[in-house]
Design a protein around this motif. Sequence first.
Motif, PDB file in Angstrom:
ATOM      1  N   CYS A  64      -2.023   6.305   4.329  1.00 51.92           N
ATOM      2  CA  CYS A  64      -1.929   7.587   5.022  1.00 51.92           C
ATOM      3  C   CYS A  64      -0.482   8.048   5.185  1.00 51.92           C
ATOM      4  O   CYS A  64      -0.141   9.187   4.848  1.00 51.92           O
TER       5      CYS A  64
ATOM      6  N   ILE B 165      -4.868   0.970   5.237  1.00 54.50           N
ATOM      7  CA  ILE B 165      -5.224   2.381   5.401  1.00 54.50           C
ATOM      8  C   ILE B 165      -4.057   3.154   6.000  1.00 54.50           C
ATOM      9  O   ILE B 165      -3.741   4.279   5.565  1.00 54.50           O
TER      10      ILE B 165
ATOM     11  N   SER C  48       0.828  -1.206   0.000  1.00 53.69           N
ATOM     12  CA  SER C  48       0.000   0.000   0.000  1.00 53.69           C
ATOM     13  C   SER C  48       0.862   1.256   0.000  1.00 53.69           C
ATOM     14  O   SER C  48       0.573   2.220  -0.722  1.00 53.69           O
TER      15      SER C  48
ATOM     16  N   ALA D 217      -7.165  -4.568   7.164  1.00 54.13           N
ATOM     17  CA  ALA D 217      -7.568  -3.313   6.530  1.00 54.13           C
ATOM     18  C   ALA D 217      -6.852  -2.128   7.166  1.00 54.13           C
ATOM     19  O   ALA D 217      -6.487  -1.163   6.480  1.00 54.13           O
ATOM     20  N   SER D 218      -6.631  -2.178   8.465  1.00 56.13           N
ATOM     21  CA  SER D 218      -5.934  -1.085   9.147  1.00 56.13           C
ATOM     22  C   SER D 218      -4.483  -0.964   8.670  1.00 56.13           C
ATOM     23  O   SER D 218      -3.933   0.143   8.620  1.00 56.13           O
TER      24      SER D 218
END
Length: 235
Positions: A205, A201, A147, A197-198
Amino acid sequence: MSKTGEFARGAREIARGALGLARENVKTLMLLAAALVFVWLLGEVASGEIMRLDTLAYEFFVERLRSDALTPFMEAFTSLASVVVLAVLAAVIAALAPGKAPGWCVAVNLVCVVLLNTVLKEIVQRPRPDGFRLISETGYSFPSGHSMVSMAFFGLLIWMVWRYHRKDAMRVVWCVVFGLVIAMVGISRVYLGVHYASDVIAGFCVSFVWLVFYVKVVAPLFVAVDAPRPPATQA
């Protein structure tokens, strides 16, 4: 004018002023929001418990969405943030993109974000999800490396396209495509069971915060920020 009318007019003026201030500082607000979300997620992960967000994402992407037909597509998306694919794309950018040294701009960005991810993972040391992985991965889970890399790499491409491409529909199309790639890489990591999912994210960020710094401070050393764009095509 009545006091109620004066109060209403004053409230409208305050609202218009606040909206105007927000429009002028969109980047700052987005940067602040990303930093706050990352800090919040870091605190939740440090508590050692699985977040409600992670449970809901597991129920949707793993229990409901996972299928034999969809899995190859998710594997393809996750591969877009692999070393081989990014190396090929970086070579293409180095050969075709404008600027003094676009290849170095991309390479330095990638190296720095990988190092940042490694440091954060070693600090947090969150174990990966276990028991429902479709692919093999090693190392810690938080924040998601794929990510972070996808946000940094394809986010930089969005910045380059917006700076250099002529002002036509394709500029918007390319930015949307790269944005979707970023999102799908993150989703694929949850779907394949190698990240919460954390993790995803948080990776988005912290990488967004890094990217804002990079395009403001470092990227201008490699590319001509004010280079003229090709003229818009005439209908």
